[in-house]
Design a protein around this motif. Sequence first.
Motif, PDB file in Angstrom:
ATOM      1  N   PRO A  64       0.807  -1.222   0.000  1.00  0.00           N
ATOM      2  CA  PRO A  64       0.000   0.000   0.000  1.00  0.00           C
ATOM      3  C   PRO A  64       0.842   1.275   0.000  1.00  0.00           C
ATOM      4  O   PRO A  64       0.454   2.271  -0.610  1.00  0.00           O
ATOM      5  N   CYS A  67       1.992   1.767  -3.588  1.00  0.00           N
ATOM      6  CA  CYS A  67       0.860   2.215  -4.413  1.00  0.00           C
ATOM      7  C   CYS A  67       0.490   3.663  -4.124  1.00  0.00           C
ATOM      8  O   CYS A  67       0.092   4.396  -5.033  1.00  0.00           O
ATOM      9  N   ASP A  68       0.620   4.076  -2.871  1.00  0.00           N
ATOM     10  CA  ASP A  68       0.348   5.459  -2.487  1.00  0.00           C
ATOM     11  C   ASP A  68       1.347   6.419  -3.136  1.00  0.00           C
ATOM     12  O   ASP A  68       0.998   7.527  -3.510  1.00  0.00           O
ATOM     13  N   GLN A  90      -4.761  -4.594  -3.857  1.00  0.00           N
ATOM     14  CA  GLN A  90      -3.789  -3.691  -4.474  1.00  0.00           C
ATOM     15  C   GLN A  90      -2.761  -4.429  -5.322  1.00  0.00           C
ATOM     16  O   GLN A  90      -1.869  -3.810  -5.877  1.00  0.00           O
TER      17      GLN A  90
END
Length: 111
Positions: A64, A67-68, A90
């Motif tokens: 995450p 991905c952020d 994700q």
Amino acid sequence: MSTTPTTAIVAGPDDDGIGDALEHEGVDVTRLNGVISRPHLEEAGIVAADLYVLTDTEQATTIPIACDLNDGLRTVVYARDSVPEFVRGQLDLAIDPQLMDAEIVADELVA
């Protein structure tokens, strides 16, 4: 439609050779080992990377974060252990190295 990855970060031990297989396909690979944090990902170039390959599911919290930092990032887990439920949404791909060798996976990722 995804584009052919030219840069990848391989995070975790690479006992099954996914990093070498990606390099053989012409991908520029950066490797991360040890405990991986957001600053480590940023220093490794995650913001501009095309592909994030995690080989250690104990560090699944990095997915995450990655991905952020990069909306267009493709994420792959290449590990024998199962992927925690909280990151499955994700992930683009999760593969067990016992089922598919690194050369085939790398070829598919750049195809």
